[in-house]
Structures are given as C-alpha cells and as structure tokens.
Design a protein around this motif. Structure first.
Motif, short mmCIF file in Angstrom:
data_model
loop_
_atom_site.label_atom_id
_atom_site.label_comp_id
_atom_site.label_asym_id
_atom_site.label_seq_id
_atom_site.Cartn_x
_atom_site.Cartn_y
_atom_site.Cartn_z
N GLU A 1 13.52 4.46 7.02
CA GLU A 1 13.82 5.82 6.57
C GLU A 1 13.21 5.99 5.20
OE1 GLU A 1 18.11 6.76 8.70
OE2 GLU A 1 18.01 6.64 6.52
N ILE A 2 12.43 7.03 5.06
CA ILE A 2 11.92 7.44 3.74
C ILE A 2 12.81 8.58 3.31
CG2 ILE A 2 9.94 8.27 2.45
CD1 ILE A 2 8.21 7.24 4.83
N THR A 3 13.52 8.40 2.23
CA THR A 3 14.56 9.33 1.87
C THR A 3 14.49 9.77 0.41
OG1 THR A 3 16.96 9.67 1.96
CG2 THR A 3 16.21 7.49 1.34
N ALA A 4 14.99 10.96 0.18
CA ALA A 4 15.11 11.46 -1.20
C ALA A 4 16.49 12.08 -1.37
CB ALA A 4 14.05 12.51 -1.50
N TYR B 1 20.92 13.93 3.00
CA TYR B 1 19.63 13.31 2.73
C TYR B 1 18.49 14.18 3.25
CZ TYR B 1 21.92 8.90 1.61
OH TYR B 1 22.68 7.92 1.03
N TYR B 2 17.36 14.06 2.61
CA TYR B 2 16.12 14.60 3.14
C TYR B 2 15.31 13.36 3.51
CZ TYR B 2 11.88 17.30 3.75
OH TYR B 2 10.76 17.89 4.29
N GLU B 3 14.93 13.23 4.79
CA GLU B 3 14.33 11.98 5.21
C GLU B 3 13.38 12.14 6.38
OE1 GLU B 3 17.87 9.82 6.31
OE2 GLU B 3 17.64 10.37 8.42
N SER B 4 12.58 11.11 6.56
CA SER B 4 11.79 10.92 7.77
C SER B 4 11.99 9.48 8.20
CB SER B 4 10.31 11.22 7.52
OG SER B 4 9.77 10.29 6.61
N VAL B 5 11.62 9.19 9.44
CA VAL B 5 11.72 7.83 9.96
C VAL B 5 10.36 7.47 10.55
CG1 VAL B 5 12.88 6.26 11.57
CG2 VAL B 5 14.18 8.13 10.49
N ILE B 6 9.80 6.39 10.06
CA ILE B 6 8.51 5.90 10.55
C ILE B 6 8.68 4.45 11.01
CG2 ILE B 6 7.13 7.44 9.12
CD1 ILE B 6 7.01 3.88 8.22
N LEU B 7 7.67 3.94 11.71
CA LEU B 7 7.67 2.54 12.14
C LEU B 7 6.62 1.78 11.36
CD1 LEU B 7 7.89 2.97 16.02
CD2 LEU B 7 9.77 2.72 14.38
N ASP B 8 6.97 0.58 10.90
CA ASP B 8 5.99 -0.27 10.22
C ASP B 8 5.11 -0.95 11.28
OD1 ASP B 8 7.30 -2.59 11.15
OD2 ASP B 8 8.14 -3.12 9.20
N LYS C 1 0.81 -1.22 0.00
CA LYS C 1 0.00 0.00 0.00
C LYS C 1 0.84 1.27 0.00
CE LYS C 1 -3.57 2.41 2.66
NZ LYS C 1 -4.53 2.30 3.77
N TYR C 2 1.83 1.34 0.87
CA TYR C 2 2.57 2.59 1.04
C TYR C 2 3.84 2.70 0.20
CZ TYR C 2 -0.60 3.30 4.91
OH TYR C 2 -1.74 3.46 5.68
N PHE C 3 4.44 1.57 -0.18
CA PHE C 3 5.72 1.61 -0.88
C PHE C 3 5.67 0.92 -2.24
CE2 PHE C 3 6.65 2.13 3.61
CZ PHE C 3 7.43 3.28 3.58
N ASN C 4 4.46 0.62 -2.72
CA ASN C 4 4.26 0.01 -4.05
C ASN C 4 5.04 -1.28 -4.24
OD1 ASN C 4 2.56 2.16 -4.82
ND2 ASN C 4 4.36 3.40 -5.29
N ALA C 5 5.23 -2.03 -3.16
CA ALA C 5 5.92 -3.31 -3.26
C ALA C 5 5.08 -4.29 -4.07
CB ALA C 5 6.17 -3.89 -1.87
N VAL C 6 5.76 -5.18 -4.76
CA VAL C 6 5.12 -6.25 -5.52
C VAL C 6 5.58 -7.56 -4.88
CG1 VAL C 6 4.92 -7.38 -7.76
CG2 VAL C 6 5.05 -4.87 -7.61
N ILE D 1 14.12 3.43 2.27
CA ILE D 1 13.45 3.31 0.99
C ILE D 1 13.47 4.69 0.35
CG2 ILE D 1 11.27 2.84 -0.20
CD1 ILE D 1 10.67 0.75 1.94
N SER D 2 14.03 4.77 -0.83
CA SER D 2 14.19 6.04 -1.53
C SER D 2 12.98 6.34 -2.40
CB SER D 2 15.45 6.00 -2.39
OG SER D 2 15.64 7.22 -3.06
N VAL D 3 12.50 7.57 -2.31
CA VAL D 3 11.43 8.05 -3.17
C VAL D 3 12.02 9.12 -4.08
CG1 VAL D 3 9.61 7.42 -1.54
CG2 VAL D 3 10.63 9.71 -1.43
N LYS D 4 11.20 9.66 -4.98
CA LYS D 4 11.73 10.52 -6.04
C LYS D 4 12.06 11.95 -5.62
CE LYS D 4 9.53 7.81 -9.56
NZ LYS D 4 8.36 7.56 -10.31
N SER D 5 11.39 12.46 -4.57
CA SER D 5 11.56 13.89 -4.27
C SER D 5 11.29 14.17 -2.80
CB SER D 5 10.60 14.72 -5.12
OG SER D 5 9.26 14.46 -4.72
#
Length: 129
Positions: A126-129, A112-119, A22-27, A79-83
């Motif tokens: 880390e969600i990073t760009a 890095y530009y990032e946040s840290v969340i818990l699953d 749902k959140y990270f588009n994993a397959v 996990i790196s995102v685009k922006s």
C-alpha cells in the motif's frame, strides 16, 4: 514497542533490492552471506520506521497464495509518502513501468489515501498518504 523489521523470502534478491531502492528510496546494508547455510540477505531502511529484510536461500518453497485473492496471514505492508500527489505520481510511475496496480488510488473509509501495487515477487504494497 515498535515493529523493527518485516522479512520477505525471495529468489530475486538483487532485483527486489533494486526495486525498493528505485521506487521507495530504500537504503540497503551490505549483503550478508552465510555460506554454510546458503543464506543471503539485505536489510533495507526507509528513513524511519520498520526496515525490510529481503532473504534468499535455496529450498524455500514458493508461496501458494494468489497475488489477488486474500488469505489469512500477512497480506500487505504500507509505505507512507508525503502527499496524495506523491501517491498518484508514484502509482503512475510504477504502473507505467509494468508493475500491477491492484487498487486505487482512492480515499478509504478510514481516512487514508492509497493505492495498492505488487512488487516483483507479487507482494502487496500500500502506498499511502
């Protein structure tokens, strides 16, 4: 060389799979089930880079590490995102859906530009760009 995959034990196999989809588009691949050992797992792919293996088996003890305090050993994965905007929007979405925000979003000293969340199991991402 490259890291092929990282594995996490869980007692919430389907919930964790759904979270990363749902959140990270994993397959995900199809469920692997070794009936003799009582082992079940999914491999999750994220487009490129390392995969994440979610594993479940009775008898695996709960992790004693705190979700907030830090200890030696594996403490997070990124996990790196685009922006930066995607870091902000995904972080806000996760926070609104009740997932704990540990830090950020922020600019780090190492670029890095990032946040840290818990699953759902309390693993740091880390969600990073």
């Amino acid at each position: 060389m490259k890291i092929e995959h990282i594995a996490l034990w869980t007692y919430r196999l389907e919930e964790m799979k759904a979270f990363y989809e749902k959140y990270f588009n994993a397959v995900s691949n199809d469920l692997y089930h070794n009936r003799k050992k009582g082992f079940r797992s999914f491999f999750l792919s994220f487009g490129d880079g390392a995969r994440l293996e979610l594993m479940q088996m009775e008898g695996i003890p709960l992790n004693r590490n705190s979700t907030i305090e830090q200890y030696t050993g594996l403490i997070h994965f990124a996990i790196s995102v685009k922006s930066r905007e995607e870091v902000d929007s995904l972080t806000a979405r996760l926070k609104a859906d009740g997932f704990p925000l540990v830090d950020g979003p922020r600019q780090t000293g190492d670029g890095y530009y990032e946040s840290v969340i818990l699953d759902p199991d309390g693993n740091r991402i880390e969600i990073t760009a």
